[in-house]
Design a protein around this motif. Sequence first.
Motif, mmCIF file in Angstrom:
data_model
loop_
_atom_site.group_PDB
_atom_site.id
_atom_site.type_symbol
_atom_site.label_atom_id
_atom_site.label_comp_id
_atom_site.label_asym_id
_atom_site.label_seq_id
_atom_site.Cartn_x
_atom_site.Cartn_y
_atom_site.Cartn_z
ATOM 1 N N ARG A 182 0.847 -1.148 -0.152
ATOM 2 C CA ARG A 182 -0.136 0.043 0.156
ATOM 3 C C ARG A 182 0.964 1.198 0.120
ATOM 4 N NH1 ARG A 182 -1.532 3.371 3.659
ATOM 5 N NH2 ARG A 182 -0.533 2.342 5.268
ATOM 6 N N VAL A 183 1.868 1.280 0.760
ATOM 7 C CA VAL A 183 2.947 2.546 0.862
ATOM 8 C C VAL A 183 3.598 2.481 -0.545
ATOM 9 C CG1 VAL A 183 4.929 3.404 1.919
ATOM 10 C CG2 VAL A 183 3.050 2.492 3.298
ATOM 11 N N THR A 185 2.472 1.810 -3.518
ATOM 12 C CA THR A 185 1.204 2.140 -4.493
ATOM 13 C C THR A 185 1.047 3.643 -4.218
ATOM 14 O OG1 THR A 185 0.414 -0.066 -4.439
ATOM 15 C CG2 THR A 185 -0.987 1.992 -5.279
ATOM 16 N N ASN A 186 0.708 4.124 -2.867
ATOM 17 C CA ASN A 186 0.541 5.536 -2.718
ATOM 18 C C ASN A 186 1.626 6.504 -2.918
ATOM 19 O OD1 ASN A 186 -2.113 4.717 -2.034
ATOM 20 N ND2 ASN A 186 -1.774 4.644 0.209
ATOM 21 N N HIS A 188 3.945 6.013 -5.318
ATOM 22 C CA HIS A 188 3.923 6.156 -6.796
ATOM 23 C C HIS A 188 2.777 7.234 -7.191
ATOM 24 C CE1 HIS A 188 6.892 3.570 -8.091
ATOM 25 N NE2 HIS A 188 6.584 2.377 -7.050
ATOM 26 N N LEU A 189 1.504 6.951 -6.518
ATOM 27 C CA LEU A 189 0.561 8.048 -6.939
ATOM 28 C C LEU A 189 0.953 9.397 -6.520
ATOM 29 C CD1 LEU A 189 -2.678 6.003 -5.845
ATOM 30 C CD2 LEU A 189 -1.760 6.271 -8.094
ATOM 31 N N VAL A 190 1.513 9.687 -5.459
ATOM 32 C CA VAL A 190 1.841 10.899 -4.824
ATOM 33 C C VAL A 190 2.787 11.558 -6.007
ATOM 34 C CG1 VAL A 190 3.445 12.405 -3.348
ATOM 35 C CG2 VAL A 190 1.501 10.342 -2.358
ATOM 36 N N ASP A 193 1.146 12.632 -9.030
ATOM 37 C CA ASP A 193 0.352 13.744 -8.930
ATOM 38 C C ASP A 193 1.394 15.061 -8.679
ATOM 39 O OD1 ASP A 193 -2.131 12.529 -8.823
ATOM 40 O OD2 ASP A 193 -2.375 12.729 -6.658
ATOM 41 N N THR A 218 -2.615 16.040 -2.042
ATOM 42 C CA THR A 218 -1.481 14.986 -2.370
ATOM 43 C C THR A 218 -0.401 15.256 -1.191
ATOM 44 O OG1 THR A 218 -1.692 15.425 -4.760
ATOM 45 C CG2 THR A 218 0.551 14.522 -3.875
ATOM 46 N N VAL A 221 -2.045 13.237 1.642
ATOM 47 C CA VAL A 221 -1.713 11.525 1.375
ATOM 48 C C VAL A 221 -0.120 11.337 1.215
ATOM 49 C CG1 VAL A 221 -1.484 9.848 -0.391
ATOM 50 C CG2 VAL A 221 -3.447 11.452 -0.465
ATOM 51 N N GLU A 225 1.827 8.512 4.310
ATOM 52 C CA GLU A 225 2.619 7.312 4.023
ATOM 53 C C GLU A 225 4.003 7.765 4.325
ATOM 54 O OE1 GLU A 225 1.072 4.977 2.538
ATOM 55 O OE2 GLU A 225 -0.563 6.223 2.435
ATOM 56 N N CYS A 255 9.862 11.987 -4.247
ATOM 57 C CA CYS A 255 8.686 12.787 -3.760
ATOM 58 C C CYS A 255 8.939 14.129 -3.096
ATOM 59 C CB CYS A 255 7.514 12.044 -2.996
ATOM 60 S SG CYS A 255 6.831 10.575 -3.786
#
Length: 315
Positions: A182-183, A185-186, A188-190, A193, A218, A221, A225, A255
């Motif tokens: 989950r970390v 994946t999130n 990567h989404l951050v 964004d 963002t 989120v 994480e 990030c």
Amino acid sequence: MGKQAVGLLEEMGYTNLRYYVGGMAEWLENGGPVECENGAVAPSPNSSSAAPIATHRLSWLETVASLALERLIVIWLGMIVVFGVIYWAAGAGMGMGLQAGSSSVKADAQGFVTAIYFSFVTALSIGYGDVVPLGWFRLVAIIEGAAGLLIFGCVISKLVSRRQEELTEEIHRTTFEDRLDRVRTNLHLVFSDLGTVQQLQAEQGVLPELVLRRLESTVRVFRGELQAVHDLLYRCRVMPDEENMESLLANLIICLQGLVDIDNSLPSRSANLNAGLRSISNLANEICGECVPHVYAPGLKESMDQIQELARKIA
């Protein structure tokens, strides 16, 4: 506690905090209580209201139950042999001890085997009735039966507890792997964004209100994480291996660098964005080679130091 830890606790809502430069010695000098191993709170030596500390003595049954499984089995088998020798010696010295059928068990090799057999049967509370004790050795048999049940019960309890611990560890491991996924994946989404925001920033110069709100979301989120990675380093029962930790830190660096680039181009911060970035900076500042468990520090110190440098830029 250190100043960084005090700051983190203040952000979590704790208010009654104070930084003691002298550590535990200064805490005791200021009359701070100290918790003992048994859970009692010992007053400071400088405190005038010193009260006696209650102590708890373990009973013999709790002491036996706290022994290791292998030691309990050895004690149980040793007890059986000792009582068997007592029954056999009684037949040799007193002429009475055990009776098999209509005749007394003799003090010979076969009688010794019979005495050990009876001791096992008594300790297990089977009671076939083919061998019986005589006279006051009936009381000895009762004592052995009770002790055997208690010790054997502790053995069974240990076996069940060991299996429960294995199942619990398996559950923790499965949950931990899901948490890692989950970390990742999130993060990567951050990163995706932040890349979108940087692209819009390069094209339009000034970000519209809708994009700024997306950036604030963002940041929230990413803050969550980052807290998860922080907990993996400091509070998790199952520690990630160095390869997984290196991957997580690399994602954090990407990030954080994206946040630094966006922040440098913003004319001003909104209140929500400023609070989120400040929280991210405080959390990232605690991820350092000197702070985390030493199992990670040798191989990942460079990445952690880079995270700290980016955290200072955000602050």
